[in-house]
Scaffold this active site. Structure first.
Site, mmCIF file in Angstrom:
data_model
loop_
_atom_site.group_PDB
_atom_site.id
_atom_site.type_symbol
_atom_site.label_atom_id
_atom_site.label_comp_id
_atom_site.label_asym_id
_atom_site.label_seq_id
_atom_site.Cartn_x
_atom_site.Cartn_y
_atom_site.Cartn_z
ATOM 1 N N TYR B 101 0.859 -1.544 -0.020
ATOM 2 C CA TYR B 101 -0.084 -0.152 -0.298
ATOM 3 C C TYR B 101 0.970 1.256 -0.017
ATOM 4 C CZ TYR B 101 -3.069 4.012 2.200
ATOM 5 O OH TYR B 101 -3.314 5.130 1.855
ATOM 6 N N GLU B 189 -3.372 7.293 -3.597
ATOM 7 C CA GLU B 189 -3.510 6.403 -3.175
ATOM 8 C C GLU B 189 -3.353 5.089 -4.799
ATOM 9 O OE1 GLU B 189 -6.041 5.229 0.342
ATOM 10 O OE2 GLU B 189 -7.026 4.230 -1.577
#
Lengths: 295, 380
Positions: B101, B189
């Site tokens: 992530y 993101e």
């Protein structure tokens, strides 16, 4: 007393020759604020209704000895105007400009902190500051404020600031200073800065704090109040019914995940001993009670 | 503005961030064409701005044209948490070895940029933060300095990414930071950021929120306007330049200032009603703006009463009153309007409206009174 500004504060309006700058700058002057100059690279040597225009901030400061500036410049040029003021030695900059990109705000704030730690920025995207009867820098209508204290107001929202002033003034309760810190993600001055100044100001006897959804400034303010503020605080937080994930007008007013809800902010403030009101009228009434019980 | 996954990937690609080859499709045939182009096996992905697509059946693997037809047909038109799928992204399927992530966003309390990196990707970062906060390596980035390759290299080590992924990941993070800053993102993101079985690091998903305030320096963003809002009221408001958010209640709201508009929603709720919308008409409410606002609210069949809440600051209440009267001449409004007008020139404004008041145009002295009246009218 007042915080950040007083009757002797000399102000330069950056953008005085523009439509908005002229309107608000002269309105501030007519209120009694010492508006001593304006700046415009192309109109140096002229004047706006008697206020002299200089080519840049350095010259304007050298000629007038001003310590404050009022930035009324469109978003693309606002951050450059703020830096120019700081470089010229201005100590207190009020920027009302709405719509500045967050990246620019973050960079400008970082540069101010690093290069000009003695300069305070109020805003951007704020209504400004008014110390009733002494100084008004920004877009607040002077006639809804009442001089003499004892209440200090700090707010993230413009119209709710007016509403708060109105609720108090119409009941005969004056204000020492009313500060609109603005609804953007990177405000130059935050709740804690104002709470600290109000706590230190002997004429401010009570504080009204108006928050809204988004971020965690209210929660941080609550902790500060619990630790350092001995004066009574009344608070209202707007946006209890706001849905998550939607920006409610202000760039900073957004609930993301479980962060930034009005309920969490009210809970934190209540736990810090703050009187919580559920709407602006209730906040006004609560403050009237607080003022009655002072002394 | 939130971007769809495919838009986010297109944006990433502009900054040199590697993404899977793929194409957009609005029909089954287009999906097959995109799949042929990308090369089988492919993933057919619903394009909606909401999480949980996979669980809802909006992401499917396909090995051939027949399977693409089947899945594309099922997914197009599917309702995922209230979002109808109108577009697909079809990309070459990746062989995943590891899922990470990575994100950049503004750290508002600390007034700097925040990078978050975790070797536990593919799940919601909020869940990781809750259950295993140590698995997230955070860094604060000074906007003046930015993210250097040295800092990124130290960061991937601190996050304990697999050795073979570190060098590529550090380079990708520097590019992602550039995208975040120069691309004016509120959020950039990647979840998951993957390491493939053949040792490549790339973005398997893209979640990008652009800062609307920066649109003046990004003319290319007009390409992202597709499907930005599905709410016809919001579409109409956007065309009229209004700051409007559609909600589900019966009391239409018009107020000046974001704070007052939010507060108006709250007060309507407190007295037992529900707001149909958030609408901030801003400063200087001209007749045009007021007419546009009333038109948008009037287009909402759920609205049974309209609450106009104005506190004049720069905005003068007599100008607002003239705006309302002008608007009523132009637009026929179905629901009754309750007015609360205070502030600069309130007396003049109220006097202007006085002769026009009737059971469709009602004035109340305070915000609370007006809210109660509007809610009572909406409840009938």
């Amino acid at each position: 007393m007042s915080i950040f500004v007083d009757e002797n504060t000399k102000v330069i309006v950056q953008g005085l020759t523009g439509g908005q700058g002229r309107f608000h700058g002269l309105r501030n002057r007519d209120y009694g604020t010492k508006v001593v100059a304006g700046t415009s690279p192309s109109k140096a040597g002229t004047d706006v209704d008697g206020v002299p225009i200089y080519a840049n901030m350095a010259e304007a400061v050298a000629a007038t000895g001003a310590t404050a500036s009022f930035v009324v410049v469109p978003p693309a040029g606002a951050c450059a105007a703020i830096m120019e003021a700081a470089q010229a030695g201005i100590e207190f900059i009020v920027c009302i400009t709405e719509g500045i990109p967050a990246q620019d705000e973050a960079l400008t704030y970082a540069r101010l902190v690093q290069e000009f730690p003695g300069t305070r920025l109020l805003g951007p995207n704020c209504p400004g500051i008014i110390s009733p009867g002494k100084c008004n820098i920004g877009i607040t209508s002077g006639d809804i404020a009442l001089p003499g204290g004892p209440v200090g107001i700090v707010s993230r929202s413009g119209t709710l600031t007016y509403q708060a002033l109105y609720e108090l003034s119409s009941q005969g309760i004056g204000q020492t200073t009313c500060v609109g810190i603005g609804g953007d993600p990177v405000p130059g001055t935050n709740f804690i800065d104002c709470l600290e100044a109000f706590q230190a100001d002997p004429e401010t006897k009570a504080i009204m704090m108006i928050g809204e959804i988004g971020g965690s400034e209210e929660e941080r303010a609550a902790q500060y109040i619990a630790d350092y503020v001995t004066k009574p605080v009344v608070s209202y937080v707007a946006g209890v019914t706001a849905p998550p994930g939607r920006k409610m007008g202000h760039a900073g007013a957004i609930i993301s995940g479980s962060q930034g809800t009005a309920q969490a902010k009210m809970d934190a403030l209540r736990a810090a001993g703050v009187t919580i009101a559920l709407n602006p009228t209730e906040a006004g009434n609560a403050m009237i009670e607080v003022v009655k019980n002072l002394k | 503005m939130d971007l769809f996954e495919y838009q986010g990937k297109q944006y990433f690609a502009q900054f040199g961030i590697s993404v899977s080859p793929g194409g957009v499709a609005d029909t089954v045939d287009e999906a097959v064409a995109a799949a042929e182009q990308a090369g089988y096996p492919v993933v057919v992905k619903a394009q909606v701005k909401v999480g949980g697509r996979g669980k809802a059946g909006g992401i499917k693997l396909a090995d051939n044209a027949e399977e693409v037809r089947l899945h594309a047909g099922n997914i197009l038109g599917m309702d995922i948490k209230g979002h109808v799928v109108r577009r697909l992204w079809v990309e070459h399927s990746s062989d995943i070895a590891k899922e990470y992530y990575a994100s950049f966003t503004l750290d508002r309390p600390n007034k700097c940029h925040l990078g978050m990196l975790s070797k536990e990707g593919g799940v919601e970062i909020e869940v990781v933060a809750e259950e295993n906060p140590d698995a997230i390596a955070k860094i604060s980035i000074d906007p003046i300095v930015g993210l250097t390759l040295e800092a990124a290299t130290a960061w991937v080590a601190a996050a304990n990414l697999d050795e073979e992924a570190r060098e590529q990941a550090a380079q990708l993070l520097v590019k992602l930071y550039t995208c975040y800053v120069e691309g004016d993102c509120d959020l950039a993101e990647i979840n998951p950021l993957i390491l493939t079985t053949d040792g490549k690091v790339h973005a398997l998903d893209a979640k990008v929120t652009l800062d609307d305030n920066a649109s003046f320096r990004h003319p290319e963003w007009v390409d992202f306007a597709w499907g930005e809002t599905e709410d016809v009221r919001e579409q109409m408001a956007k065309e009229k330049g209004l700051n409007y958010i559609g909600l589900d209640g019966t009391v239409g709201i018009i107020a000046n200032g974001a704070g007052l508009a939010m507060s108006t929603l709250d007060v309507v709720n407190q007295v037992g009603g529900s707001a149909a919308n958030f609408l901030d008409i801003g400063g200087g409410a001209s007749p045009d703006v007021m007419a546009a606002a009333l038109e948008v609210i009037n287009s909402d069949p759920k609205v049974k009463a309209i609450f106009v809440n104005i506190f004049g600051g720069i905005t003068k209440v007599d100008d607002v009153a003239n705006g309302i009267l002008e608007a009523l001449r132009r637009v026929s409004i179905a629901a009754p309007i309750v007015l609360r007008l205070d502030g600069t020139n309130a007396a003049e404004g109220r006097a202007l409206l006085q002769p026009h008041l009737n059971d469709q145009l009602i004035a109340e002295p305070t915000m609370l009174d007006a809210a109660r009246r509007a809610v009572a009218l909406a409840g009938k």
